[in-house]
Write a protein that holds these residues in place. Sequence first.
Motif, PDB file in Angstrom:
ATOM      1  N   MET A 108       0.772  -1.458   0.081  1.00 59.49           N
ATOM      2  CA  MET A 108       0.020   0.099  -0.056  1.00 59.49           C
ATOM      3  C   MET A 108       0.741   1.238  -0.134  1.00 59.49           C
ATOM      4  SD  MET A 108      -3.069  -0.837   2.430  1.00 59.49           S
ATOM      5  CE  MET A 108      -2.263   0.304   3.699  1.00 59.49           C
ATOM      6  N   ALA A 109       1.226   1.807   1.056  1.00 56.59           N
ATOM      7  CA  ALA A 109       1.806   2.865   1.269  1.00 56.59           C
ATOM      8  C   ALA A 109       3.045   2.740   0.582  1.00 56.59           C
ATOM      9  CB  ALA A 109       2.313   3.188   2.798  1.00 56.59           C
ATOM     10  N   GLY A 110       3.713   1.649   0.625  1.00 57.05           N
ATOM     11  CA  GLY A 110       5.215   1.523  -0.001  1.00 57.05           C
ATOM     12  C   GLY A 110       4.999   1.591  -1.635  1.00 57.05           C
ATOM     13  N   THR A 111       3.875   1.210  -2.028  1.00 56.66           N
ATOM     14  CA  THR A 111       3.726   1.137  -3.455  1.00 56.66           C
ATOM     15  C   THR A 111       3.405   2.463  -4.422  1.00 56.66           C
ATOM     16  OG1 THR A 111       1.701   0.150  -3.487  1.00 56.66           O
ATOM     17  CG2 THR A 111       3.470  -1.359  -3.243  1.00 56.66           C
ATOM     18  N   LEU A 112       3.415   3.276  -3.395  1.00 54.52           N
ATOM     19  CA  LEU A 112       2.670   4.658  -4.048  1.00 54.52           C
ATOM     20  C   LEU A 112       3.437   5.306  -4.796  1.00 54.52           C
ATOM     21  CD1 LEU A 112       0.819   6.263  -0.727  1.00 54.52           C
ATOM     22  CD2 LEU A 112      -0.138   5.146  -2.757  1.00 54.52           C
ATOM     23  N   THR A 113       3.040   6.005  -5.923  1.00 51.21           N
ATOM     24  CA  THR A 113       3.865   6.608  -6.995  1.00 51.21           C
ATOM     25  C   THR A 113       3.481   8.221  -6.845  1.00 51.21           C
ATOM     26  OG1 THR A 113       2.413   6.278  -8.727  1.00 51.21           O
ATOM     27  CG2 THR A 113       4.011   4.619  -8.322  1.00 51.21           C
ATOM     28  N   ARG A 114       4.112   8.836  -7.589  1.00 49.82           N
ATOM     29  CA  ARG A 114       3.713  10.202  -7.754  1.00 49.82           C
ATOM     30  C   ARG A 114       2.292  10.445  -8.181  1.00 49.82           C
ATOM     31  NH1 ARG A 114       3.149  13.442 -11.964  1.00 49.82           N
ATOM     32  NH2 ARG A 114       3.428  15.842 -11.339  1.00 49.82           N
ATOM     33  N   LYS A 115       1.765   9.722  -9.190  1.00 51.11           N
ATOM     34  CA  LYS A 115       0.415   9.820  -9.666  1.00 51.11           C
ATOM     35  C   LYS A 115      -0.577   9.779  -8.535  1.00 51.11           C
ATOM     36  CE  LYS A 115      -0.471   7.158 -13.148  1.00 51.11           C
ATOM     37  NZ  LYS A 115      -0.023   6.477 -14.288  1.00 51.11           N
ATOM     38  N   ASP A 116      -0.119   8.845  -7.480  1.00 56.47           N
ATOM     39  CA  ASP A 116      -1.264   8.797  -6.613  1.00 56.47           C
ATOM     40  C   ASP A 116      -1.618  10.011  -5.883  1.00 56.47           C
ATOM     41  OD1 ASP A 116      -1.847   5.836  -6.578  1.00 56.47           O
ATOM     42  OD2 ASP A 116       0.390   5.480  -6.069  1.00 56.47           O
ATOM     43  N   PHE A 117      -0.470  10.900  -5.975  1.00 58.61           N
ATOM     44  CA  PHE A 117      -0.671  12.334  -5.147  1.00 58.61           C
ATOM     45  C   PHE A 117      -1.077  13.353  -5.992  1.00 58.61           C
ATOM     46  CE2 PHE A 117       1.728   9.621  -2.283  1.00 58.61           C
ATOM     47  CZ  PHE A 117       1.082  10.070  -1.055  1.00 58.61           C
ATOM     48  N   VAL A 118      -1.659  12.900  -7.275  1.00 58.49           N
ATOM     49  CA  VAL A 118      -2.176  14.055  -8.333  1.00 58.49           C
ATOM     50  C   VAL A 118      -3.473  14.040  -8.339  1.00 58.49           C
ATOM     51  CG1 VAL A 118      -1.969  14.900 -10.489  1.00 58.49           C
ATOM     52  CG2 VAL A 118       0.010  13.750  -9.519  1.00 58.49           C
ATOM     53  N   SER A 119      -4.245  15.247  -7.837  1.00 59.30           N
ATOM     54  CA  SER A 119      -5.769  15.038  -7.683  1.00 59.30           C
ATOM     55  C   SER A 119      -6.189  15.354  -9.354  1.00 59.30           C
ATOM     56  CB  SER A 119      -6.087  16.224  -6.970  1.00 59.30           C
ATOM     57  OG  SER A 119      -6.252  17.366  -7.608  1.00 59.30           O
ATOM     58  N   ASN A 120      -7.504  15.230  -9.385  1.00 56.82           N
ATOM     59  CA  ASN A 120      -7.945  15.483 -10.505  1.00 56.82           C
ATOM     60  C   ASN A 120      -8.554  16.874 -11.061  1.00 56.82           C
ATOM     61  OD1 ASN A 120     -10.236  16.116  -9.168  1.00 56.82           O
ATOM     62  ND2 ASN A 120     -11.555  14.312  -9.689  1.00 56.82           N
ATOM     63  N   GLN A 121      -8.047  17.789 -10.227  1.00 59.09           N
ATOM     64  CA  GLN A 121      -8.129  19.203 -10.437  1.00 59.09           C
ATOM     65  C   GLN A 121      -7.227  19.776 -11.231  1.00 59.09           C
ATOM     66  OE1 GLN A 121     -11.175  20.852  -8.951  1.00 59.09           O
ATOM     67  NE2 GLN A 121     -11.489  18.753  -8.970  1.00 59.09           N
ATOM     68  N   ALA A 141       5.352  19.918  -8.004  1.00 58.79           N
ATOM     69  CA  ALA A 141       5.935  18.729  -8.592  1.00 58.79           C
ATOM     70  C   ALA A 141       6.950  17.909  -7.760  1.00 58.79           C
ATOM     71  CB  ALA A 141       6.588  19.089  -9.899  1.00 58.79           C
ATOM     72  N   GLN A 142       7.719  18.581  -7.090  1.00 58.22           N
ATOM     73  CA  GLN A 142       8.748  18.145  -6.220  1.00 58.22           C
ATOM     74  C   GLN A 142       8.004  17.426  -4.843  1.00 58.22           C
ATOM     75  OE1 GLN A 142      12.162  16.418  -4.991  1.00 58.22           O
ATOM     76  NE2 GLN A 142      11.802  17.559  -7.019  1.00 58.22           N
ATOM     77  N   VAL A 143       7.008  18.081  -4.379  1.00 56.69           N
ATOM     78  CA  VAL A 143       6.264  17.435  -3.318  1.00 56.69           C
ATOM     79  C   VAL A 143       5.509  16.197  -3.658  1.00 56.69           C
ATOM     80  CG1 VAL A 143       4.366  17.668  -1.888  1.00 56.69           C
ATOM     81  CG2 VAL A 143       5.903  19.666  -2.163  1.00 56.69           C
ATOM     82  N   GLN A 144       4.945  16.171  -4.947  1.00 52.37           N
ATOM     83  CA  GLN A 144       4.161  15.081  -5.412  1.00 52.37           C
ATOM     84  C   GLN A 144       5.460  13.644  -5.764  1.00 52.37           C
ATOM     85  OE1 GLN A 144       2.003  16.852  -8.680  1.00 52.37           O
ATOM     86  NE2 GLN A 144       0.331  16.677  -7.362  1.00 52.37           N
ATOM     87  N   LYS A 145       6.690  14.036  -5.801  1.00 53.15           N
ATOM     88  CA  LYS A 145       7.847  13.197  -6.235  1.00 53.15           C
ATOM     89  C   LYS A 145       8.139  12.617  -4.821  1.00 53.15           C
ATOM     90  CE  LYS A 145      12.107  12.641  -8.028  1.00 53.15           C
ATOM     91  NZ  LYS A 145      12.942  12.488  -7.069  1.00 53.15           N
ATOM     92  N   VAL A 146       8.461  13.628  -3.919  1.00 51.98           N
ATOM     93  CA  VAL A 146       8.925  12.867  -2.723  1.00 51.98           C
ATOM     94  C   VAL A 146       8.066  12.322  -1.711  1.00 51.98           C
ATOM     95  CG1 VAL A 146      10.781  14.417  -2.763  1.00 51.98           C
ATOM     96  CG2 VAL A 146       9.202  14.879  -1.431  1.00 51.98           C
ATOM     97  N   LEU A 147       6.610  12.570  -1.794  1.00 54.18           N
ATOM     98  CA  LEU A 147       5.979  12.317  -0.686  1.00 54.18           C
ATOM     99  C   LEU A 147       5.870  10.619  -0.823  1.00 54.18           C
ATOM    100  CD1 LEU A 147       2.647  14.496  -0.103  1.00 54.18           C
ATOM    101  CD2 LEU A 147       4.136  13.540   1.495  1.00 54.18           C
ATOM    102  N   PRO A 148       5.474  10.014  -2.215  1.00 54.96           N
ATOM    103  CA  PRO A 148       5.567   8.691  -2.004  1.00 54.96           C
ATOM    104  C   PRO A 148       6.530   7.680  -1.420  1.00 54.96           C
ATOM    105  CG  PRO A 148       5.126   9.435  -4.010  1.00 54.96           C
ATOM    106  CD  PRO A 148       5.353  10.834  -3.349  1.00 54.96           C
ATOM    107  N   GLU A 149       7.723   8.471  -1.550  1.00 55.73           N
ATOM    108  CA  GLU A 149       8.949   7.825  -1.132  1.00 55.73           C
ATOM    109  C   GLU A 149       8.769   7.820   0.648  1.00 55.73           C
ATOM    110  OE1 GLU A 149      11.994  10.337  -2.441  1.00 55.73           O
ATOM    111  OE2 GLU A 149      11.586   9.851  -4.641  1.00 55.73           O
ATOM    112  N   PHE A 150       8.204   8.581   1.155  1.00 58.21           N
ATOM    113  CA  PHE A 150       8.321   8.872   2.802  1.00 58.21           C
ATOM    114  C   PHE A 150       7.514   7.535   3.262  1.00 58.21           C
ATOM    115  CE2 PHE A 150       8.256  13.569   2.604  1.00 58.21           C
ATOM    116  CZ  PHE A 150       9.553  13.604   2.226  1.00 58.21           C
TER     117      PHE A 150
END
Lengths: 635, 635, 332, 332
Positions: C1-14, C29-38
Amino acid sequence: MALPGGSAGQEEGARPRAPEAPQQPQRKPVIQRSQVVVRFAGDSGDGMQLAGMQLTAESALAGNDLATLPDFPAEIRAPAGTLAGVSGFQLNFSSNEVFTPGDEPNVLVAMNPAALKANIDDLSTGAIVIVDKEAFTESNLKRAGYESNPLTDHSLDRFQVFEVEVGRLTTLALRELGLGNREVQRCRNMFVLGLVSWLYHRPLEPTLSWLNRRFEKSAELREANLRAVRAGYNFGEATEIFASSYQVPPARIEPGVYRNITGNSAVALGLVAAAVSAGRPLFLGSYPITPASDILHDLAAYKNFGVYTFQAEDEIAGVNAAIGAAFGGAIGVTTTSGPGMDLKAEAVGLAVKVELPLVIVDVQRAGPSTGMPTKPEQADLLMALYGRHGEAPLPVLAAATPADCFECAYEAVRLAVKYMTPVIVLSDSNLANGAEPWRLPELERLAPIKVEFRTDPEGYQPYLRDEQTLGRPWVIPGTPGLEHRIGGLSSEHLTGNVSYSPTNNELMVRIRARKIAGIARELAPTTVFGDPEGGDLVILAWGSTFGAVREAVKQARAAGRKVSHVHLRYLNPLPADLGAVLRRFAKVMVAELNLGQLLKLVRAEYLIDAFGCNKVQGRPFKVSELVARIERALK
Amino acid sequence: MALPGGSAGQEEGARPRAPEAPQQPQRKPVIQRSQVVVRFAGDSGDGMQLAGMQLTAESALAGNDLATLPDFPAEIRAPAGTLAGVSGFQLNFSSNEVFTPGDEPNVLVAMNPAALKANIDDLSTGAIVIVDKEAFTESNLKRAGYESNPLTDHSLDRFQVFEVEVGRLTTLALRELGLGNREVQRCRNMFVLGLVSWLYHRPLEPTLSWLNRRFEKSAELREANLRAVRAGYNFGEATEIFASSYQVPPARIEPGVYRNITGNSAVALGLVAAAVSAGRPLFLGSYPITPASDILHDLAAYKNFGVYTFQAEDEIAGVNAAIGAAFGGAIGVTTTSGPGMDLKAEAVGLAVKVELPLVIVDVQRAGPSTGMPTKPEQADLLMALYGRHGEAPLPVLAAATPADCFECAYEAVRLAVKYMTPVIVLSDSNLANGAEPWRLPELERLAPIKVEFRTDPEGYQPYLRDEQTLGRPWVIPGTPGLEHRIGGLSSEHLTGNVSYSPTNNELMVRIRARKIAGIARELAPTTVFGDPEGGDLVILAWGSTFGAVREAVKQARAAGRKVSHVHLRYLNPLPADLGAVLRRFAKVMVAELNLGQLLKLVRAEYLIDAFGCNKVQGRPFKVSELVARIERALK
Amino acid sequence: MAGTLTRKDFVSNQEVRWCPGCGDYAILAQVQKVLPEFGVAREKVVFISGIGCSSRFPYYMNTYGFHTIHGRAPAIATGLKVTRPDLEVWVVTGDGDGLSIGGNHLVHALRRNIGLKILLFNNRIYGLTKGQYSPTSEVGKVTKSTPMGSVDFPFNPIAVALGAHASFVCRAVDVEQKHLGEMLRRAHEHRGGAFIEIFQNCNIFNDGAFHELTDKPLKADYQLILEHGKPLIFGRNRDKGVRLNGHKPEIVTLANGASEKDLLVHDETDPALGFILANFAPPMPTPIGVFYVDSRPPFEAEMNRQLERAKEQRGVGDLRKLLYGGDTWTVS
Amino acid sequence: MAGTLTRKDFVSNQEVRWCPGCGDYAILAQVQKVLPEFGVAREKVVFISGIGCSSRFPYYMNTYGFHTIHGRAPAIATGLKVTRPDLEVWVVTGDGDGLSIGGNHLVHALRRNIGLKILLFNNRIYGLTKGQYSPTSEVGKVTKSTPMGSVDFPFNPIAVALGAHASFVCRAVDVEQKHLGEMLRRAHEHRGGAFIEIFQNCNIFNDGAFHELTDKPLKADYQLILEHGKPLIFGRNRDKGVRLNGHKPEIVTLANGASEKDLLVHDETDPALGFILANFAPPMPTPIGVFYVDSRPPFEAEMNRQLERAKEQRGVGDLRKLLYGGDTWTVS
Ligand SMILES: Cc1ncc(C[n+]2csc(CCOP(=O)(O)OP(=O)(O)O)c2C)c(N)n1
Ligand SMILES: Cc1ncc(C[n+]2csc(CCOP(=O)(O)OP(=O)(O)O)c2C)c(N)n1
Ligand code: SF4
Ligand code: SF4
Ligand SMILES: [Mg+2]
Ligand SMILES: [Mg+2]
């Protein structure tokens, strides 16, 4: 536009004006029209506001009466080509008196598919639609959310659509100047302005001279814009695209010197004029907020009038700084919109209690909370009256038109210093950004504003009141022998010393209430447009709905309805005769852009079974809506 | 005291209670009285509140009905012996139902000249005045502003004055304990408490056991206080000074378990009870302010109930933190008084817009501005209703008695989570500090508070509403698959996405208004005290005026007047039947401690020519004032 | 779950609605990139913002989000974090939102050490209201509200945070993506409140405000990257260093006799050094990186510990006892 | 006139209503003592306060006075000072009034360098509302609102002022009358905004909060009096000094080999040093005196200069020209 109770543009007394000769010879057939509504629409960066403003200036010079409505996109700059980024400007010019920017445009200029999409539903069958054909690219269509190209899918068949290659034609016209493409594209607005000017026989002088001034420092850009506007004009005449042009004869307008003015600019000028009359510096404590920021911007430019503008850390600091300035003898002012009003409540209560003059301008926007910051609403009235703890009454004024904002701002200062009280002025985003021709006031006729600081220590008491106004003396620091302390705690009659005496508290609360109520003494009798002796229906309204209500009542009256219009400038205190006036009518309808706020006041005050005509869409009333509502009310 | 619409203490159903045997044998003649009003007054440091509270406890045990009113000095501690430093506590105990702390004390205990001076005018001829003779020194008389000694200048001739050497007698009683003079003097309050307890046959047990608990850790001080109270008691019996004592038989009181409660404590308990019922943590975001701070203090002690108390940097942060907590699924509460309410307006508007549950408690004080912070007023009603920009309606409740504060706080939480809305509860400094016996609720009978966070992603939309309540689903962060965004911008029906659609905006504004108005459906029919079928006059009131109005109406009815009383708990929405009920009466008088705020609402809503009975003195109504006003109204 | 998240998971549809070219895009962009890594589950992440261009941020994150009112995000986030310490709460604010109207909430959240990760997008201008100067604008700035130039001496956000005794203070630059990512990670890992000033270009109203730090040819000479335990060296040839003369900093050229060991060595745990660095003004280079960290416990931990302790000491609250437990009497 | 004023001229006819023994009396006495010495006409002096025990101050001064609302005194005073630079405007505030609800106005007034003389009476408690902890109360403080002890890490007012880049920052103690008088004089003489933290004893709700600095036997060992250009020496035998080890301060004993010239010499003009001193915590002594001064021009001077310049450049405003001067047309 006629001001409520004012005289500009009233039919009696207005004289016909000599029509101006058209700019250049027109050879095509000319059709006469009494009124035209034009709307420019494009991307935020397309310069639609400028095009609209210039067409307004031209129409003013052509002698038409007119009203305008800019329509800004939501606060964030949306990506180019999207619906969210569409910026519009609507102008209604006429050979008759004009009260509103018009319900439905006769002409829509759409610079791209998004502009078309966002506006097309407002047009009625047969309207003229001018589009920049080149902007209807695949990607632009997609960005606007079009599935197919409206220029080819017959969805526009009920309009007169004119497809113009604005970009190419502008580029051609500017060819020799060697400008970059970006600069060239920036002149597209002038091209369409020229085209529309030709179509309606508008004199180009105001635009040409404005361009000369505006680009004083850049010969290149000046030349580019001048060429673009002329190219558009000539394109109209030269090509086969338009079979005819239209003429709108001048209106009968009251003589005088006129200029165009927006509500925000009028507020700024009214405040400066009042400060000059009072002979005091003006201090504005404010914090930027849409749609009020321009008052701050305008006033910041008037430093040579002794105007201090202080961009505070927040609205609380803004109003408090204004109170501090007033304590020091300046005309203290704060300007804001709804969310900022919430924050000022406590300080306004302090000003009520210590009885210092202060003007608070609330340029209302659609709420609650952040709401729709660029859109109008009138839902801050009850807050203006009651939005503070304790019994803290103060005068509330509302402006009816952009130009009326001058009068209201001026009057607010006058009342504030005369009665030693904070005064709230209500405007809204319609008035703030809307423009109208303003017949300039004769300076000698402005009501005098007398500020006399007391300096005589003999018999001085901080709360010794003027017998007439019940105002307390304004004594400023620096005056020898009159040192005194004021504060928010309950204070003793006359001395102002802190007092917890129960009866003294009641005395002071009631005196302050009486002071404000007493302002009604100096209000002019209520003017009824229509049947002063009474009739079937009266529409009671306030603020920016003035134009739409007046026009609707005119139309209904033309159709034989016994309907009248009363428009209030003073919401607190209400005019003394208002109850009696309203009771002359079988029905009382209160029209406002909220869920019924003045309605509550009127019902409570006069026990009249008034009913509401309400709208909370972040949009003004349409005349047609009101006419329909009148019909319904009379059934 | 009977709650409005409640049942405690109502005459039917209440049974007589066995009188308690007096503490010690009394040999002097005993006179029967049905009601006695005692006021203790002294310096802030004299412990008058404690003496009053203990007499209250004794009277409760004696089976009397009762009501109390503490009267604190103005905020700053004034120098000892000055008028500004006088602290008072008034207790009314009776063998009948009691509604107010009493208009005029029968007994005044004055610990120094200032206490005498500040209170003597409230007494009627023949009242008992007990003074600490030793405190009437030259310097104390001067500090109190006496020109001559009232104990000798005959100015007190119309009272029964008892001069007691309280200091010396207390010192004597504690002689053997070897305490310092300061500690000894601190026991003077217990001496006079003992004396008054003897005079009115109060059982000393509650005081003795309270002293044992209170000084658990200091045997010396415990002994000193116990001795002082006994010494006072014995002094009454032993000396010749009082010729007789008085007995007030127990009242007929509804059976149940009782405790004394102040309004502020009741609010705190009501909130905790509601959070427990809801099964959620309680989060209070607050900033200290008189007279609301004690709610914060009380709640801070309930951490083992999962109560978070956050003393924020200001009121704005307090309410916003509560909103944040509510977003996370806690019961978010903020407590304050008028000036703090001003500051919360913007955040409350946000909560209205995003539709999160929130309870705002406003313990009203006398205004405007800083006003008289320790004194009561009811002038925040219109602000509660309208003190925010835009159309932002929310439910408003007002508590009628200290104990009723429990019910209102509880009910506010229930409504907030059921309808997903902020709710305002109005209390005032009368209720906040006043105490009354509270018949404890049976826990099983508390209305259930159901909180069910949605967790099912299937078909979820942030603004998909419950069909009944129109509330939106409460989904808290941490719920997988339901991630969503909310905010203050106008938002789309169902999806909650930012939307500038005009018609959507109107839809959302009207749905929210309908949601709040719909709460009227679940309100009980209006109860009329007096003549439910109608009569000559009805007094409509709300909040802490309950007791005075009820008592006045009782007295007027006893004198044959056809006057009734309707007391409102729900100020918004108003009960659906209220208009019909009021119309049954020839006259409608709205009694409130302001200049006519509920009056405005009622007139606007029902077009009834109601009139006001108003007072803004930072003091409650006196029963006698209301009785006189009723007579005037009926003329 | 959390471990397998990617950037796209944090991009909303707005649809993202900042001006093209706005620095906010890079930060998003950077926030969406690093968040999944946490490795934090998406539903445990909340973004709270005030009002401003920057404050639109939550709409674009497919997490829980709350776009609140101007200046109040730290206060709202405080209530959330205190009652829900299980959540990872990010605050997005601007130089106006966070330092003008919201300045007080910001400093109080920092002194209390509420475990919020506060991103202050500093573009030295009010973007949303179309270009008035802000509390971080330089003296003399000509804007709509200051036609003759501003006379307000600006805040230095890092100094303000240090003055409030924030427990983690750092600075990043919108377009320095890798460094920004590191700072976000440091903030995430810090146990307590983290303050991150991010220089952000508003290309519409204040274009190039940080050009010295972002323009390729200039930045090596103007940027000083702080690294704990490392000497302060900068310059395109890494030949310039910072030395303390008493407690006053000065630039030395490494070639000219000064050697690396004379240089000031960065110590993140020293508030005085943090303040010295915060006050670097030309000709000193502009430091980016972590100025200061301390490890005092976060507010919410202490607060929740009190609740636990109260339960231990007094037992889990019993409503009946609470109501009926005091001085009662019975009428029967 | 101004020259012949005495203490009595500044005493108003209102009865002073603080608790007997309150530190506010001492401050009032000293203010009333030194003000006449400044030679400012009484009518040119204004005292502005918020709400709190301390904020009652203006009532007792026979000058112009304004007892305003909670936390807003700096904002109100700003409006007054900007439009009336001829007045000497003093602000009286408390640790709650000035740092809790009013924290933002305070730091903005300081960064702008409004020429106010701001006296912050720090008693580390809310006096007027009867004893809740304040933003300067120590962690663990038990008060009415924190029965289990406060978990809020407190502000250090001097550090906050330095973080806001105040142009004059000093600290005094209520009962150190002579030193307090000197600080008042320094504040008066400073051209610009002055921030004076005054440790003030609330003997009712927080008695002895500063006893180490005021109790005779202790204070010599705990108080460090700052004097510009002088080495930092303290101790009842004046045998202890402060030395910098790198940028970290440490105490040395003068007898034990360390000599005066090793000691840190106070330099009021160095913000970094000011911050180091502000952060002195036990076992370091508590500095009193002037931490920092700079001489940047006050806001009101710059603002009024703009008005003057506008008048010079564009002429004194002519209302007719303003209204009739734009794009007008005439209908006749
Ligand atoms: C109470 C209130 N006051 C004012 C505003 C108007 N306003 C919105 S954002 C903003 C400033 C934005 O500046 P900043 O925080 O720097 O954000 P940016 O747009 O630059 O990202 C202002 C003044 C508001 N929305 N609410
Ligand atoms: C808006 C508002 N909130 C709260 C209060 C209540 N209040 C008055 S003074 C005060 C704090 C006083 O503390 P401080 O500033 O330290 O002054 P002190 O009494 O200790 O001198 C508070 C919370 C108020 N008057 N107004
Ligand atoms: S105005 Fe500036 S900050 Fe706002 S979106 Fe545009 S570029 Fe970005
Ligand atoms: S409560 Fe404290 S600060 Fe207030 S007057 Fe009394 S001693 Fe002074
Ligand atoms: Mg910004
Ligand atoms: Mg204090």
